[in-house]
Design a protein around this motif. Structure first.
Motif, PDB file in Angstrom:
ATOM      1  N   UNK A  93      -8.102   4.776   7.606  1.00  0.00           N
ATOM      2  CA  UNK A  93      -7.739   5.859   6.621  1.00  0.00           C
ATOM      3  C   UNK A  93      -7.552   5.113   5.291  1.00  0.00           C
ATOM      4  N   UNK A  94      -6.828   3.915   5.404  1.00  0.00           N
ATOM      5  CA  UNK A  94      -6.686   3.225   4.107  1.00  0.00           C
ATOM      6  C   UNK A  94      -7.355   2.137   3.806  1.00  0.00           C
ATOM      7  N   UNK A  95      -8.239   1.555   4.603  1.00  0.00           N
ATOM      8  CA  UNK A  95      -9.114   0.472   4.611  1.00  0.00           C
ATOM      9  C   UNK A  95      -8.789  -0.794   5.271  1.00  0.00           C
ATOM     10  N   UNK A  96      -9.499  -1.672   5.339  1.00  0.00           N
ATOM     11  CA  UNK A  96      -9.342  -3.027   6.158  1.00  0.00           C
ATOM     12  C   UNK A  96      -7.929  -3.744   5.422  1.00  0.00           C
TER      13      UNK A  96
ATOM     14  N   UNK B 211     -10.171  -0.087  -5.091  1.00  0.00           N
ATOM     15  CA  UNK B 211      -9.671   1.053  -6.016  1.00  0.00           C
ATOM     16  C   UNK B 211      -8.602   1.758  -5.288  1.00  0.00           C
ATOM     17  N   UNK B 212      -8.778   1.967  -3.937  1.00  0.00           N
ATOM     18  CA  UNK B 212      -7.845   2.505  -3.185  1.00  0.00           C
ATOM     19  C   UNK B 212      -6.453   1.743  -3.226  1.00  0.00           C
TER      20      UNK B 212
ATOM     21  N   UNK C 246       0.892  -1.023  -0.031  1.00  0.00           N
ATOM     22  CA  UNK C 246      -0.071   0.015   0.261  1.00  0.00           C
ATOM     23  C   UNK C 246       0.854   1.544  -0.020  1.00  0.00           C
ATOM     24  N   UNK C 247       2.185   0.966   0.257  1.00  0.00           N
ATOM     25  CA  UNK C 247       2.976   2.376   0.252  1.00  0.00           C
ATOM     26  C   UNK C 247       2.881   2.904   1.618  1.00  0.00           C
ATOM     27  N   UNK C 248       2.112   2.468   2.628  1.00  0.00           N
ATOM     28  CA  UNK C 248       1.858   2.871   3.961  1.00  0.00           C
ATOM     29  C   UNK C 248       3.029   2.720   4.866  1.00  0.00           C
ATOM     30  N   UNK C 249       4.194   3.582   4.099  1.00  0.00           N
ATOM     31  CA  UNK C 249       5.382   3.634   4.890  1.00  0.00           C
ATOM     32  C   UNK C 249       6.049   4.840   4.362  1.00  0.00           C
ATOM     33  N   UNK C 250       7.010   5.394   5.208  1.00  0.00           N
ATOM     34  CA  UNK C 250       7.471   6.502   4.761  1.00  0.00           C
ATOM     35  C   UNK C 250       8.876   6.272   4.060  1.00  0.00           C
ATOM     36  N   UNK C 251       9.250   6.821   2.936  1.00  0.00           N
ATOM     37  CA  UNK C 251      10.364   6.496   2.278  1.00  0.00           C
ATOM     38  C   UNK C 251      11.630   6.871   3.002  1.00  0.00           C
ATOM     39  N   UNK C 252      12.617   5.997   3.225  1.00  0.00           N
ATOM     40  CA  UNK C 252      13.873   6.014   4.028  1.00  0.00           C
ATOM     41  C   UNK C 252      13.685   5.852   5.637  1.00  0.00           C
ATOM     42  N   UNK C 253      12.540   5.409   6.098  1.00  0.00           N
ATOM     43  CA  UNK C 253      11.967   5.372   7.451  1.00  0.00           C
ATOM     44  C   UNK C 253      12.012   3.775   7.849  1.00  0.00           C
ATOM     45  N   UNK C 254      11.845   3.715   8.932  1.00  0.00           N
ATOM     46  CA  UNK C 254      12.100   2.455   9.444  1.00  0.00           C
ATOM     47  C   UNK C 254      11.108   1.184   9.067  1.00  0.00           C
ATOM     48  N   UNK C 255       9.970   1.806   8.669  1.00  0.00           N
ATOM     49  CA  UNK C 255       8.864   0.652   8.167  1.00  0.00           C
ATOM     50  C   UNK C 255       9.292   0.668   6.527  1.00  0.00           C
TER      51      UNK C 255
END
Length: 709
Positions: A591-594, A653-654, A517-526
């Protein structure tokens, strides 16, 4: 960075079904037809035969064919020699019987003129002074062709070579049956001209006990559905052997496989019969019949032939095998026929798992969790050895992912024989860290015996926000992405510098679902670490891995209670303070869905390359009813729920928008072990894609063929 997409509104029509492909200028249609999504309905039929009475056996065959037609079946597989019965011994060589068989063939042909299914019927047939054990392919009254049995058993209780000639080497020939001259040979496959991917290859009983079954060549020639007409008397343990062979052949040939064995009515002079029927697809059992039944049986399931085709496209070994075998498609004759599929809504007749990354039987769940957990432990232990054995540094939030990474690291230490204090666990509270998760983090680190510490990042975050001129530095409630990522970035900065300081490496905590989902920040721990131990594990499986660790006493009772408490905690990044009025914490799934839906979408997109409309179709059948089966073993009763079509399509779609927009994050992933057969998003593994692709084609396909707005 997020790939937000617009969300359409859906009316009541969307609840009814899914639109199928239309020609230009045709109105859109409403139906939930399996044919629109590359599936076909197949059946293994077990009629009650009458020994040496072809006329009665023809009636029994026609009766089941009519039942299959009413049920929307596309292909019906009957038992070996079903029109004569199998256990006839020297009666096979009597012209009276063989004449009656041809009359029975004529009866079946005439009765099937208005029936939809392709019928695969067994019969002994004469040709040029030889008798063959054959399978006839009959469609709407027409005999498409006849396939003779290749391998004739002649050992133990079998004596087939006394009566039958082998079909080995018989290719390019014709046979006259009941006044009809039709193709004859082991080189035949049958292709529906009007139902894509329905291509049928046929073999008979002993054929699939051979080292190289004839159906292997039929599959390499293009057959996606393999059928076995069998007699196969039953002895103790043989049913399991048959099922193993069917599963193995469907997996090895990358095909669907329908097996139908003779049942009640066969002579029991020296043998007994159980009427076993099975339907497999790519190694998975879709359905199996009741055995030793005293009534006719029709075992029905929907096979995904488009999935078979897609699996062959992505498996280069399949094409290489065809080349090594001399390109069977050049030797086989393809008999095309007008199937005239009904294309009506007949539901979905296959077990559809809600959690495709998680097995839904207790036995398989235990095995998969054992393997997944140990894959992670082994991978991390090996990386620790390769780095020279320093320290493992982990940021512990008290949430799901960091908890799982921590227990994997603890077990890696146990396996390596090093103290758990080798792990440096840090809780790094920010502006929105809750007392509950912070307490969980500390309790877990103490319970596991790791070296624990806390660094409050808020002073550094305020300084950085002030340097940026951000309003939040002055106390304003401006909780934008900069506000969130200042905290996330500082946590990662501290962890990497702590690893430098202590001669160790950072263990990543981000999971497969977040990466999708890209639910992670680029260059950050996740997203970034020295070793991403969770990167191959989806969120839904992590929950079960933690449950498995608790239930299988991987840790002591007190630690088990803490792990259970983590499972009950809302999934949240905890980067934005709780709502001042309600006290509600930031919720990822709001925010992003189940995640349970997103993991379903991910599996079918990543593992099988399915079109979005088909993913939506399968998701609807999996999730539309909270009370049916399909839940993994041990799933909490209070969490069982359903999703309607509109909700499924909204979050699909999300998912598609976020998945395509986030590739650049996956292209820079650190190392981490592949865990699930469902795949990984590593750019060095299962998923290699450009970082600037768009979701346009996928969203358009969903709009075109998916639920009607």
């Amino acid at each position: 960075m997020r790939g937000d997409v617009s969300e359409p509104e859906f009316g009541e029509a969307a609840q009814a079904g899914f639109g199928g492909p239309t020609r230009p200028g045709e109105p859109r249609r409403e139906f939930a037809a399996i044919h629109s999504h590359g599936l076909a309905r197949v059946a293994a039929a077990t009629p009650l035969v009458v020994t040496a009475d072809p006329a009665r056996n023809a009636e029994a065959t026609v009766a089941l064919a009519r039942q299959a037609d009413a049920d929307g079946v596309d292909v019906v597989v009957f038992p070996e020699l079903g029109l004569s019965s199998y256990a006839l011994d020297d009666l096979h060589l009597q012209d009276a019987l063989l004449d009656a068989v041809e009359q029975a063939v004529d009866t079946v042909c005439r009765a099937s003129r208005e029936l939809g299914p392709l019928l695969l019927v067994g019969a002994p047939l004469r040709r040029r002074g030889r008798l063959y054990n054959t399978a006839l392919a009959i469609s709407r009254g027409r005999i498409l062709g006849v396939v003779p049995k290749t391998f004739l058993p002649n050992y133990r209780e079998y004596y087939e070579k006394r009566w039958f000639a082998s079909g080995a080497g018989v290719t390019g020939e014709e046979i006259t049956v009941a006044g009809r001259t039709v193709p004859f040979g082991t080189d035949l496959i049958f292709e529906a001209a009007d139902l894509p991917d329905l291509v049928v290859g046929v073999e008979i009983c002993e054929d699939y006990w051979a080292p190289i079954p004839p159906s292997s060549y039929a599959a390499m020639a293009g057959a996606t559905l393999l059928a076995n007409l069998s007699a196969s008397n039953i002895v103790v343990g043989k049913a399991a052997d048959r099922a193993h062979l069917s599963a193995a052949q469907s997996a090895r040939a990358l095909a669907a496989y329908v097996y139908s064995a003779a049942g009640t009515g066969e002579s029991t002079t020296d043998l007994a019969w159980d009427g076993q029927g099975t339907i497999h697809e790519l190694g998975d059992l879709l359905a199996e019949s009741a055995r030793f039944a005293d009534t006719p049986q029709l075992l029905v399931a929907d096979v995904d032939l488009a999935r078979v085709r897609q699996e062959r496209m992505r498996t280069g070994t399949f094409n290489d095998s065809a080349a090594a075998a001399g390109r069977p498609e050049q030797r086989f004759r393809t008999v095309r026929f007008d199937h005239r599929p009904h294309r009506r809504d007949v539901g979905l007749r296959r077990h559809q798992r809600r959690f495709p990354f998680v097995p839904d039987t207790a036995e398989r769940l235990d095995l998969d969790c054992y393997e997944a957990f140990n894959i992670q432990v082994h991978g991390l232990a090996r990386r620790f050895q390769a780095t020279g054995g320093g320290r493992m540094v982990i940021g512990i939030s008290g949430g799901l992912d960091s908890t799982h990474a921590l227990i994997v690291a603890a077990k890696a230490c146990d396996r390596l024989g090093v103290p758990r204090t080798t792990i440096l666990g840090y809780t790094l509270p920010g502006f929105a860290t809750s007392d509950e998760t912070k307490a969980n983090a500390w309790a877990l680190m103490r319970a596991l015996g790791v070296e624990a510490a806390e660094i409050d990042i808020r002073p550094a975050a305020r300084l950085l926000l002030a340097d940026l001129g951000h309003p939040a530095a002055e106390g304003a409630a401006d909780y934008d992405v900069t506000y969130e990522n200042v905290q996330a970035g500082l946590r990662t900065d501290y962890l990497f510098r702590l690893a430098n300081h202590h001669g160790g490496f950072v263990v990543g905590t981000g999971d497969l679902s977040e990466l999708a989902l890209g639910w992670c920040t680029y260059g950050v721990g996740d997203q970034m670490s020295h070793y991403a131990v969770n990167a191959g594990v989806p969120k839904t499986l992590i929950q079960y891995l933690i449950r498995w660790a608790v239930s299988h006493d991987q840790f002591d009772e007190d630690t088990g209670k803490l792990l259970t408490a983590v499972l009950d905690t809302e999934i949240s990044p905890e980067l934005v303070p709780a709502d001042a009025e309600t006290g509600t914490m930031q919720s990822t799934q709001d925010r992003i869905g189940p995640y349970e839906l997103h993991d379903f979408f991910l599996y079918h997109l990543l593992r099988h390359g399915l079109a979005p409309s088909k993913i939506a179709f399968l998701a609807w059948h999996a999730w539309r009813d909270a009370l049916t089966d399909g839940w993994p073993a041990g799933f909490p009763d209070g969490e069982r729920h359903a999703y309607d079509v509109a909700t499924i399509v909204r979050w699909l779609r999300e998912f598609l928008g976020r998945f395509m927009a986030s590739q650049f994050k996956r292209s820079a992933l650190p190392n981490g072990p592949k865990v699930s057969f469902g795949g990984t998003l590593s750019p060095r593994g299962d998923w290699r894609a450009p970082s600037d692709a768009r979701a346009t084609a996928w969203l358009a396909e969903l709009d075109r063929n998916g639920p009607q707005p």
